[in-house]
Design an enzyme around this catalytic site. Structure first.
Site, PDB file in Angstrom:
ATOM      1  N   TYR A  38     -21.658  37.122 -12.886  1.00  0.00           N
ATOM      2  CA  TYR A  38     -20.995  35.826 -12.729  1.00  0.00           C
ATOM      3  C   TYR A  38     -21.976  34.729 -13.163  1.00  0.00           C
ATOM      4  CZ  TYR A  38     -17.822  32.438 -10.602  1.00  0.00           C
ATOM      5  OH  TYR A  38     -16.983  31.391 -10.386  1.00  0.00           O
ATOM      6  N   LYS A  93       4.628  52.964 -15.122  1.00  0.00           N
ATOM      7  CA  LYS A  93       4.176  53.016 -16.523  1.00  0.00           C
ATOM      8  C   LYS A  93       2.664  52.803 -16.570  1.00  0.00           C
ATOM      9  CE  LYS A  93       8.260  53.466 -18.455  1.00  0.00           C
ATOM     10  NZ  LYS A  93       8.725  54.423 -19.440  1.00  0.00           N
TER      11      LYS A  93
HETATM   12  C1  LIG Z   1      12.062  56.356 -19.365  1.00  0.00           C
HETATM   13  C2  LIG Z   1      12.435  54.954 -19.500  1.00  0.00           C
HETATM   14  O1  LIG Z   1      11.666  54.155 -20.007  1.00  0.00           O
HETATM   15  C3  LIG Z   1      13.741  54.529 -19.058  1.00  0.00           C
HETATM   16  O2  LIG Z   1      14.545  55.344 -18.615  1.00  0.00           O
HETATM   17  O3  LIG Z   1      14.000  53.307 -19.137  1.00  0.00           O
HETATM   18 MG   LIG Z   2      12.268  52.127 -19.770  1.00  0.00          MG
END
Ligand SMILES: CC(=O)C(=O)O
Ligand SMILES: [Mg+2]
Ligand SMILES: NC(=O)C1=CN([C@@H]2O[C@H](COP(=O)(O)OP(=O)(O)OC[C@H]3O[C@@H](n4cnc5c(N)ncnc54)[C@H](OP(=O)(O)O)[C@@H]3O)[C@@H](O)[C@H]2O)C=CC1
Length: 413
Positions: A38, A93
């Site tokens: 920092y 994700k």
């Molecule tokens: C797998 C995916 O991205 C969906 O079903 O929207």
């Molecule tokens: Mg999706």
């Protein structure tokens, strides 16, 4: 509460809520550490980046960081449930980016009034990241959003529901048709759904050899045909000059069914109308267009895939997005172009034809997997996916001139 529902909620709530957290990559224990991390030490990389923005890749986490960005308008097949409700999917994700490709990823759920608002929000924060994975944004807005962001951002912007799905669908479809002894050029294809995933899947299948005039696309109103006057510009590309109007009309003698629409929309009786040795990809999540058990009970000559992990042949964009971003980021590709997408298709489909490593069999809880009707596409936990797809994609980026650095030496060796 069903046992599985209870387990899923418990998984998300414990031991801490959610699925991702942030960890430090540098020591931060001593006074010296803090002086480097920092003030005053941090001023040095600030000056370097101000002098040359490329230094952000050298001194910050930018080059290994993907933002998963949504507005929650098409959450899986659950529909438009808003940005906050989409957060578990977006954290999911991010989990997959880290687990499968070592990429740091953060989910961003955007509340907005207009499409322009959304585009401005994302464009204004884009430089923070190495890449942007757009997720679960409904059609037709997703097309305009992706196009505008690709134009405005200098990093790869990739709508996963379009291109990730299309890449995995194309890989699985080419293999499935090969197993069924059919050529994609001859295949009559029914696509239920005319949104983000549908349009991209069909465009990529056409690039892989399918004939546009052999494709029958359907939305909630039925077959998309040339005499309809309610089609947006993306659906219009698939307007078929036909008198067929219903799913039953088009599925008769069709070779391929691709479902990217919603749950339980394909009846067993409809399936019975298809040509011999059909290919059925019922990809709606979490519930497919037809239950695989129902489908297999209806006929025994089909190849069946779903988007789920609990049946054979999981056609799901998880087989693509972690690896395509890994390859793209590692050569600092400015975009993810068609050459990179096709390279990913070929890499995915080739792995399914090779001997399966023992660890994959163990993780899948099965003794044997061999290229054929029950194994047209690799399993997500296959350790070959990362090196093979990332390398093919990075090489395609270099060869097609969108890489901003050379291929790293011994990349993925
Ligand atoms: C797998 C995916 O991205 C969906 O079903 O929207
Ligand atoms: Mg999706
Ligand atoms: N397995 C995988 O990897 C992936 C699966 N998917 C699945 O695909 C589906 C669609 O996602 P996405 O394209 O992002 O969403 P969009 O909202 O962009 O598109 C949904 C499309 O499905 C159509 N549709 C919905 N219900 C019906 C119905 N009853 N009959 C006919 N068509 C219908 C809509 O028709 P209309 O245009 O008339 O509204 C629309 O064209 C979801 O279930 C999602 O889970 C998506 C991405 C990846």
């Amino acid at each position: 509460m069903s046992d599985f529902r209870e387990q899923a909620l418990h998984y998300h709530a414990h031991p801490v809520p959610g699925k991702i957290s942030i960890e430090l990559t540098k020591p931060a224990e001593t006074v010296k550490d803090l002086a480097l991390a920092y003030s005053p030490g941090v001023a040095e990389p600030v000056r370097e980046i101000a002098a040359d923005p490329a230094n952000a890749y050298k001194y910050t986490g930018k080059g290994n960081m993907v933002a998963v960005i949504t507005n929650g308008t098409a959450i899986l097949g659950l529909g438009n449930l808003g940005p906050l409700a989409s957060k578990p999917v977006m954290e999911g994700k991010a989990l997959l980016f880290k687990r499968f490709a070592g990429l740091d990823s953060i989910d961003i759920e955007v509340k907005h009034r207009t499409t322009e608002d959304f585009i401005n929000t994302v464009a204004n924060i884009a430089d923070t990241f190495g890449g942007i994975n757009l997720e679960d944004i409904k059609a037709p807005e997703c097309f305009e959003i992706e196009k505008a962001l690709i134009e405005r951002c200098s990093i790869p912007v990739f709508h996963d529901d379009q291109h990730g799905t299309a890449i995995v669908t194309a890989a699985g479809m080419l293999n499935a048709l090969e197993v069924q002894g059919k050529a994609i050029e001859d295949a009559i294809i029914v696509c239920l759904g005319a949104g983000a995933a549908a349009v991209a899947c069909m465009e990529l299948l056409i690039k892989c050899g399918a004939l546009r005039e052999h494709i029958y696309m359907l939305d909630r109103k039925g077959v998309i045909h040339t005499r309809r006057d309610d089609l947006n510009e993306y659906k219009q590309l698939f307007a078929n000059n036909t008198d067929k109007r219903t799913l039953q009309d088009v599925i008769e003698d069709a070779d391929v069914f691709v479902g990217v629409s919603g749950p339980n929309l394909l009846a067993a009786d409809d399936l019975k109308l298809m040509a011999d040795r059909p290919v059925v990809f019922a990809c709606s999540n979490p519930d497919p267009e037809i239950d695989p058990q129902l489908a297999h009970a209806a006929r025994n000559d089909l190849i069946m895939a779903t988007g789920r992990s609990d049946y054979p042949n999981q056609v799901n964009n998880v087989l693509c997005f972690p690896f395509i971003f890994r390859g793209a980021l590692d050569v600092r590709a400015s975009e993810i172009n068609d050459e990179m997408k096709i390279a990913a298709v070929e890499a995915i489909r080739s792995i399914a034809k090779e001997l399966v490593p023992a660890e994959v069999l163990t993780a899948a809880g099965i003794d044997k997997l061999e290229f054929g009707a029950k194994y047209i596409i690799p399993k997500p936990m296959d350790p070959r996916l990362l090196p093979r797809i990332a390398k093919a994609v990075a090489q395609a980026a270099v060869d097609s001139g969108v890489a901003q650095i050379d291929m790293p030496e011994n990349y993925m060796a």
